[in-house]
Design an enzyme around this catalytic site. Structure first.
Site, PDB file in Angstrom:
ATOM      1  CB  CYS A   1     -83.286  28.572 -39.378  1.00 40.18           C
ATOM      2  SG  CYS A   1     -82.461  28.175 -40.921  1.00 40.18           S
TER       3      CYS A   1
ATOM      4  CG  HIS B   1     -80.854  32.856 -39.022  1.00 42.54           C
ATOM      5  ND1 HIS B   1     -80.867  32.081 -37.890  1.00 42.54           N
ATOM      6  CD2 HIS B   1     -80.569  32.023 -40.048  1.00 42.54           C
ATOM      7  CE1 HIS B   1     -80.587  30.829 -38.214  1.00 42.54           C
ATOM      8  NE2 HIS B   1     -80.411  30.766 -39.523  1.00 42.54           N
TER       9      HIS B   1
ATOM     10  CD  GLU C   1     -81.383  34.721 -35.359  1.00 45.38           C
ATOM     11  OE1 GLU C   1     -82.502  34.893 -35.891  1.00 45.38           O
ATOM     12  OE2 GLU C   1     -80.706  33.679 -35.514  1.00 45.38           O
TER      13      GLU C   1
HETATM   14  N1  GLN Z   1     -79.999  22.607 -40.696  1.00 51.30           N
HETATM   15  C1  GLN Z   1     -81.052  23.341 -41.334  1.00 51.30           C
HETATM   16  C2  GLN Z   1     -80.729  23.658 -42.776  1.00 51.30           C
HETATM   17  O1  GLN Z   1     -79.605  23.612 -43.191  1.00 51.30           O
HETATM   18  C3  GLN Z   1     -81.362  24.607 -40.588  1.00 51.30           C
HETATM   19  C4  GLN Z   1     -80.250  25.592 -40.635  1.00 51.30           C
HETATM   20  C5  GLN Z   1     -80.377  26.668 -39.593  1.00 51.30           C
HETATM   21  O2  GLN Z   1     -81.150  26.507 -38.652  1.00 51.30           O
HETATM   22  N2  GLN Z   1     -79.595  27.725 -39.729  1.00 51.30           N
HETATM   23  O3  GLN Z   1     -81.631  23.982 -43.512  1.00 51.30           O
END
Ligand code: GLN
Length: 541
Positions: free
Chosen positions: A379, A513, A515
């Site tokens: 992310c 994600h 994970e």
């Molecule tokens: N802050 C970033 C976004 O909103 C990444 C979000 C995250 O890592 N879950 O895109």
């Protein structure tokens, strides 16, 4: 017939009620039952999505796009049953719902009160699970005695009466502290906690007693006597070295047997727990070790990266190695340089929000890219890889994300619209923060023959998301010319989901994600592959 098991906690918080519930779920599954787990959270936030990870640990995202308590992650990891939006409810949600009904006039002139309106709403949440499983395990957040949890305790008391005591069981998790001066485990806090629970009309039939050393028979007898519980239903829940040992340890202490006993179900002779035995063996007898650096900013609270830590352990289980995690505060890389990364076998930059620490994360990406250390960006970690390549390889010196800087070349920018099953979702700069990210499971199409497609063994995947910003696809060609390949996109081709390098042993960034979907008995392929690459790296150094 659905039976209900309510799990409350007493004495102190952080007793591992969530883990205990998840482990009991796994044991009931091993007995051939269908289980469902849910959690009632007493706090006022509508969901934990707006809470800092320092406050509440990780936010666990479900396929259907809910931001929920991290205990739902334990439930899913232990039982494999995908968590859903309606498996978690908070006081904030209950009140939001009741107040909306009041405004609509649904209560037809009644005075709205905690009992019955709030408690009915809670009971409806639980009852909605009727018929969906043989056992519904319902964990009540907080500690008995908290003001906030009272409506929940009242609701489960009523619920137990309504479904009948042959269908409802109350388990109370408590702590037996060891007092070195006396040289013994103390039972008094447990007695008081049970007394408190009884004052709300709930009589626990099973006690799970957390302790850091064996509980002797005298202590067990004493607890049974004072708490009005059968002696064999006072179950020691001793500390274990791996959380995946919990199902085995509870089974050895007779927890699932006693649950059967309370419900009057005839016990089966042998329970096959070989899955858990194998997992624990792999964890306890690794054939090697790899060191992974996690460069983040919530590094001093282990719960902030709960699923991530577990997914890395799962990758280790698959590769028969111990995964040693080295948490590095991203800001220290900015101040002290990257020396702390020397000697690690893999570098992971996890999800995150806001500007603090991002320059350190970018430095970690550069270090991994140049020295050909396996790099896994999740992310925000993928977005950092994009910014690093844009600045250091494409020569876009002011490359940044609009989350971090208003000015500059926004190679990562606010996502203003995206496709969902229900049509287009739109967002603007000044919208609400709560529950408005691109959340939950979305499909992605992988490029045939890419490393990613090979790792997944498929070209079509579905993964869980939680982000507000996206990689700007207009920079695709420029970045690809520098070896950063966009090997996965949303099916409409608009949103970059995955990048990988073609000149590096293992360099992958994903916008989602992975994970969240990894389980000890079904490790996520990306974590298996990342740890495999780290093992290869460990052989080089
Ligand atoms: N802050 C970033 C976004 O909103 C990444 C979000 C995250 O890592 N879950 O895109």
């Amino acid at each position: 017939m659905t039976r209900y098991i309510f799990i409350t906690g007493g004495v102190v918080s952080s007793l591992g009620k969530g883990l205990g519930s998840a482990a009991l779920g796994a044991l009931l599954q091993a007995r051939g039952y269908k289980v469902r787990l849910c959690k009632l959270d007493p706090y006022l936030n509508v969901d934990p999505g707006t809470m800092s990870p320092f406050q509440h640990g990780e936010v666990y995202v479900t396929d259907d796009g809910a931001e929920t308590d991290l205990d739902l992650g334990h439930y899913e990891r232990f039982t494999g049953v995908p968590a859903r939006k309606n498996d978690n409810i908070t006081t904030g949600q209950v009140y939001t719902e009741v107040l909306a009904k009041e405004r609509r006039g649904d209560y037809l002139g009644a005075t709205i009160q905690v009992i019955p309106h709030i408690t009915n709403e809670i009971k409806d949440f639980i009852m909605e699970k009727e018929g969906t499983a043989d056992f519904v395990l319902c964990e009540i957040g907080g500690t008995v005695g908290d003001i906030e949890s009272l409506p929940f305790l009242e609701a489960i008391r009523q619920f137990g009466n309504e479904v009948g005591h042959d269908r409802a069981l109350f388990i109370h998790v408590t702590l037996l502290p060891y007092i070195p001066a006396a040289g013994e485990l103390k039972t008094k806090p447990t007695q008081h906690s049970v007394k408190e629970l009884m004052s709300y009309g709930i009589r626990p039939q099973i006690l799970l007693c957390r302790a850091d050393r064996p509980i002797d028979d005298d202590e067990r007898r004493k607890i049974a006597l004072f708490c009005n519980i059968d002696e064999e239903k006072v179950i020691p829940a001793l500390d274990v070295s791996s959380i995946y040992e919990v199902p085995l340890s509870y089974h050895a202490e007779g927890l699932d047997h006693q649950v059967m006993d309370v419900f009057g179900i005839k016990d089966i002779a042998n329970l096959d727990l070989s899955i858990w035995e194998r997992i624990v063996r792999r964890i306890k007898e690794p054939e090697g070790e790899v060191k992974i650096a996690i460069v983040g900013k919530y590094t001093n609270l282990a719960d902030s990266y709960k699923s991530l830590n577990e997914a890395l352990i799962h990758g280790g289980i698959a590769n028969k190695v111990k995964v040693k995690l080295k948490f590095i505060e991203a800001e220290t890389l900015e101040e002290e340089g990257t020396d702390s990364l020397n000697g690690v076998h893999g570098i992971l930059v996890p999800g995150g929000f806001g500007k603090r620490g991002t320059e350190g994360k970018i430095a970690a990406v550069k270090y991994a890219r140049e020295r050909k250390i396996p790099y896994f960006g999740i992310c925000l970690g993928m977005q950092m890889a994009i910014i690093e390549a844009a600045r250091n390889l494409c020569g876009i010196d002011d490359a940044t994300s609009s989350e971090l800087e208003e000015r500059g070349s926004h190679v990562v920018g606010l996502m203003t619209e995206w496709e969902t099953d229900a049509g287009k979702e739109q967002r603007s700069e000044d919208g609400d923060l709560g529950g408005t990210m691109r959340l939950g499971a979305y499909p992605a199409s992988l490029t045939k023959g890419s490393k990613l497609a090979e790792i997944y063994g498929s070209n079509d995947i579905s993964e869980r998301h939680r982000h507000r910003y996206e990689v700007n696809i207009n920079y695709k060609q420029q970045l690809e010319e520098q070896g950063l390949i966009f090997s996965g996109l949303s099916p409409d081709g608009e949103l970059p989901e995955i990048v990988e390098r073609d000149d590096h042993p293992w360099f992958i960034g994903v916008q989602y994600h992975p994970e969240l979907k990894s389980k000890p008995f079904e490790p996520h392929p990306l974590f298996v592959s990342f740890i495999e690459a780290a093992v290869a790296q460990s052989r080089l150094v």
